[in-house]
Motif scaffolding. Structure first.
Motif, PDB file in Angstrom:
ATOM      1  N   GLY A 119     -12.990 -22.107 -24.014  1.00 60.50           N
ATOM      2  CA  GLY A 119     -14.300 -21.979 -23.362  1.00 60.50           C
ATOM      3  C   GLY A 119     -15.056 -20.748 -23.806  1.00 60.50           C
ATOM      4  O   GLY A 119     -16.285 -20.752 -23.854  1.00 60.50           O
ATOM      5  N   ILE A 120     -14.323 -19.698 -24.176  1.00 62.41           N
ATOM      6  CA  ILE A 120     -14.972 -18.442 -24.601  1.00 62.41           C
ATOM      7  C   ILE A 120     -15.359 -18.557 -26.070  1.00 62.41           C
ATOM      8  O   ILE A 120     -16.449 -18.136 -26.474  1.00 62.41           O
ATOM      9  CB  ILE A 120     -14.003 -17.252 -24.424  1.00 62.41           C
ATOM     10  CG1 ILE A 120     -13.414 -17.204 -23.032  1.00 62.41           C
ATOM     11  CG2 ILE A 120     -14.684 -15.952 -24.807  1.00 62.41           C
ATOM     12  CD1 ILE A 120     -14.335 -16.670 -21.969  1.00 62.41           C
ATOM     13  N   LYS A 154     -13.252 -27.566 -20.094  1.00 65.96           N
ATOM     14  CA  LYS A 154     -13.882 -26.523 -20.912  1.00 65.96           C
ATOM     15  C   LYS A 154     -13.592 -26.865 -22.380  1.00 65.96           C
ATOM     16  O   LYS A 154     -12.597 -27.525 -22.665  1.00 65.96           O
ATOM     17  CB  LYS A 154     -13.266 -25.163 -20.577  1.00 65.96           C
ATOM     18  CG  LYS A 154     -13.653 -24.648 -19.196  1.00 65.96           C
ATOM     19  CD  LYS A 154     -13.042 -23.290 -18.958  1.00 65.96           C
ATOM     20  CE  LYS A 154     -13.442 -22.725 -17.622  1.00 65.96           C
ATOM     21  NZ  LYS A 154     -12.860 -21.414 -17.337  1.00 65.96           N
ATOM     22  N   PRO A 155     -14.393 -26.421 -23.354  1.00 61.73           N
ATOM     23  CA  PRO A 155     -15.531 -25.528 -23.177  1.00 61.73           C
ATOM     24  C   PRO A 155     -16.697 -26.216 -22.460  1.00 61.73           C
ATOM     25  O   PRO A 155     -16.981 -27.370 -22.729  1.00 61.73           O
ATOM     26  CB  PRO A 155     -15.909 -25.142 -24.608  1.00 61.73           C
ATOM     27  CG  PRO A 155     -15.372 -26.239 -25.451  1.00 61.73           C
ATOM     28  CD  PRO A 155     -14.151 -26.727 -24.757  1.00 61.73           C
ATOM     29  N   LEU A 156     -17.327 -25.456 -21.580  1.00 62.59           N
ATOM     30  CA  LEU A 156     -18.414 -25.962 -20.763  1.00 62.59           C
ATOM     31  C   LEU A 156     -19.679 -26.067 -21.603  1.00 62.59           C
ATOM     32  O   LEU A 156     -20.044 -25.124 -22.302  1.00 62.59           O
ATOM     33  CB  LEU A 156     -18.649 -24.950 -19.636  1.00 62.59           C
ATOM     34  CG  LEU A 156     -19.224 -25.416 -18.312  1.00 62.59           C
ATOM     35  CD1 LEU A 156     -18.426 -26.555 -17.754  1.00 62.59           C
ATOM     36  CD2 LEU A 156     -19.221 -24.243 -17.346  1.00 62.59           C
ATOM     37  N   THR A 159     -16.161 -21.078 -27.960  1.00 63.78           N
ATOM     38  CA  THR A 159     -17.323 -21.915 -28.262  1.00 63.78           C
ATOM     39  C   THR A 159     -18.612 -21.133 -28.062  1.00 63.78           C
ATOM     40  O   THR A 159     -19.543 -21.237 -28.849  1.00 63.78           O
ATOM     41  CB  THR A 159     -17.320 -23.182 -27.394  1.00 63.78           C
ATOM     42  OG1 THR A 159     -16.199 -23.979 -27.760  1.00 63.78           O
ATOM     43  CG2 THR A 159     -18.589 -23.994 -27.581  1.00 63.78           C
ATOM     44  N   VAL A 160     -18.696 -20.362 -26.995  1.00 58.54           N
ATOM     45  CA  VAL A 160     -19.905 -19.559 -26.743  1.00 58.54           C
ATOM     46  C   VAL A 160     -20.091 -18.530 -27.862  1.00 58.54           C
ATOM     47  O   VAL A 160     -21.218 -18.179 -28.215  1.00 58.54           O
ATOM     48  CB  VAL A 160     -19.839 -18.874 -25.366  1.00 58.54           C
ATOM     49  CG1 VAL A 160     -21.067 -18.015 -25.124  1.00 58.54           C
ATOM     50  CG2 VAL A 160     -19.708 -19.912 -24.258  1.00 58.54           C
ATOM     51  N   ASP A 198     -11.459 -23.058 -30.082  1.00 60.70           N
ATOM     52  CA  ASP A 198     -11.172 -23.680 -28.786  1.00 60.70           C
ATOM     53  C   ASP A 198     -10.281 -24.899 -28.980  1.00 60.70           C
ATOM     54  O   ASP A 198      -9.347 -25.130 -28.211  1.00 60.70           O
ATOM     55  CB  ASP A 198     -12.482 -24.106 -28.091  1.00 60.70           C
ATOM     56  CG  ASP A 198     -13.015 -23.018 -27.167  1.00 60.70           C
ATOM     57  OD1 ASP A 198     -14.204 -23.064 -26.802  1.00 60.70           O
ATOM     58  OD2 ASP A 198     -12.225 -22.124 -26.801  1.00 60.70           O
ATOM     59  N   ILE A 235     -20.793 -16.881 -17.979  1.00 55.18           N
ATOM     60  CA  ILE A 235     -21.127 -18.142 -18.653  1.00 55.18           C
ATOM     61  C   ILE A 235     -21.681 -19.136 -17.635  1.00 55.18           C
ATOM     62  O   ILE A 235     -22.728 -19.772 -17.842  1.00 55.18           O
ATOM     63  CB  ILE A 235     -19.892 -18.724 -19.385  1.00 55.18           C
ATOM     64  CG1 ILE A 235     -19.557 -17.871 -20.610  1.00 55.18           C
ATOM     65  CG2 ILE A 235     -20.108 -20.181 -19.787  1.00 55.18           C
ATOM     66  CD1 ILE A 235     -18.233 -18.211 -21.281  1.00 55.18           C
TER      67      ILE A 235
END
Lengths: 168, 200
Positions: free
Chosen positions: A84-85, B121-123, A87-88, A95, B30
């Motif tokens: 989740g981290i 996730k990823p969201l 990808t941002v 991920d 996030i």
């Protein structure tokens, strides 16, 4: 048929009323605005990715050769924290690799069958995917790395070969 | 269900009271950025299950988003607690659970904790918005038994699996018998679908 008593309740969903109030945003605008907001977090997420990788390395090095549930859980938690981290931070394939590692470790914990080799492959892949530009410059392909992890995980799912009979 | 990210359909989250339960500060950032992008103004941020319990007993919520991993706490336990112990109407509030990897041994727990949806996730903004809009549109009724309180988990209406008889009162028998009237012609079927002017 079950004899348990069941009660059905129809609650009022106030969110439904509020969503329909005048004003607000279009779906397109909302998605764009949310995406812009996430782009502002990219640098912070990149820092968190590096911290998570350090944590994964530490947990991997602490893995003994025989089955150790606590050590595997520690590595699982470290990899799970990355999902989740990345990808941002613009590293979506990390991920996917972290997810594959978590899946692999989950199976190991369930089967009680440790194997450091596929874990090592995943940890190495995470490091490669941290710098996709460097990977590509070196002639590698990001998607091939991820597909390689799929093959490694699939191979692990095959039953363990039977050990030769010592008395034969 | 797939939401078109370019849709010009409007929605308004400005007056919705939304609780976010997320342990890590970056995970919370996030979530906040996404919800602010959606136009939400009233966000109650909780980093632990204890904070969430206090907040939900004090403030009425329209939507609750909970992460499965809450440090030493457990998101599934929190949702179960909210469904049983939270004051009304919060105990029936829409709840979305966020999860990175879910262990195979916990999938049943995740499904049965009482959340409306588990979002992996990823969201992504479009997926989260899709689930929020879907929950509001479907307005699933709740089921309460001694082992489960939450939205009715049966929200597909595809009939019982082939070769089995259904367990629901309104399930048709496996064999519905011969037709009692002639089949509709294609023209009759087309006429059902054709738009018509209505005289008011």
């Amino acid at each position: 048929m079950s004899n348990k008593s069941v009660t059905f309740i129809t609650p009022q969903y106030k969110i439904a009323e509020k969503l329909q109030q005048p004003g607000g945003k279009t779906v397109a605008q909302a998605v764009t605005d949310a995406q812009h907001g996430l782009e502002g977090l990219a640098d912070a997420c990149l820092g968190a990715v590096d911290e998570a990788l350090t944590d994964i390395d530490r947990a991997y090095k602490a893995l003994p050769d025989d089955f150790d549930l606590a050590a595997l859980t520690d590595l699982y938690d470290s990899a799970n924290g990355l999902i989740g981290i990345a990808t941002v931070a613009g590293l979506m394939e990390m991920d996917r690799a972290a997810y594959s590692l978590c899946d692999l470790i989950d199976r190991m914990m369930a089967m009680g069958r440790p194997d450091k080799e596929p874990i090592a492959v995943h940890v190495q892949a995470l490091h490669l995917l941290r710098s996709p530009a460097a990977l590509i410059r070196g002639g590698g392909k990001v998607e091939e790395v991820v597909q390689g992890l799929v093959r490694v995980a699939r191979k692990y799912r095959q039953p363990e070969p039977a050990k030769p009979d010592a008395t034969a | 269900m797939a939401l078109n990210p370019g849709s010009r359909a409007r929605f308004n989250l400005k007056n919705a009271s939304i609780m976010l339960v997320e342990h890590g500060s970056l995970g919370m950032d996030i979530l906040v950025q996404i919800m602010v992008g959606f136009g939400a103004k009233t966000l109650h941020k909780c980093e632990t299950a204890d904070e969430a319990r206090v907040t939900i007993c004090r403030t009425e919520m329209d939507l609750i988003i909970v992460d499965a991993l809450l440090g030493d706490d457990n998101g599934y336990e929190l949702v179960e607690w909210m469904r049983r112990e939270a004051p009304e109407p919060n105990k029936f509030a829409p709840m979305l659970m966020l999860s990175a990897h879910t262990q195979a041994s916990k999938i049943a727990r995740a499904r049965d904790c009482g959340a409306h949806f588990i979002i992996a996730k990823p969201l992504t903004p479009v997926v989260l918005l899709e689930r929020i809009l879907w929950v509001a549109k479907e307005q699933r009724r709740f089921v309460a038994t001694d082992s489960y309180i939450g939205p009715d988990r049966r929200f597909k209406f595809e009939g019982p699996p082939a070769g089995t008889t259904g367990r629901r009162k309104d399930d048709l028998p496996e064999s519905v018998g011969e037709a009692k009237a002639p089949n509709m012609s294609q023209d009759e079927i087309d006429a059902l679908m054709a738009p018509r002017k209505v005289t008011l």
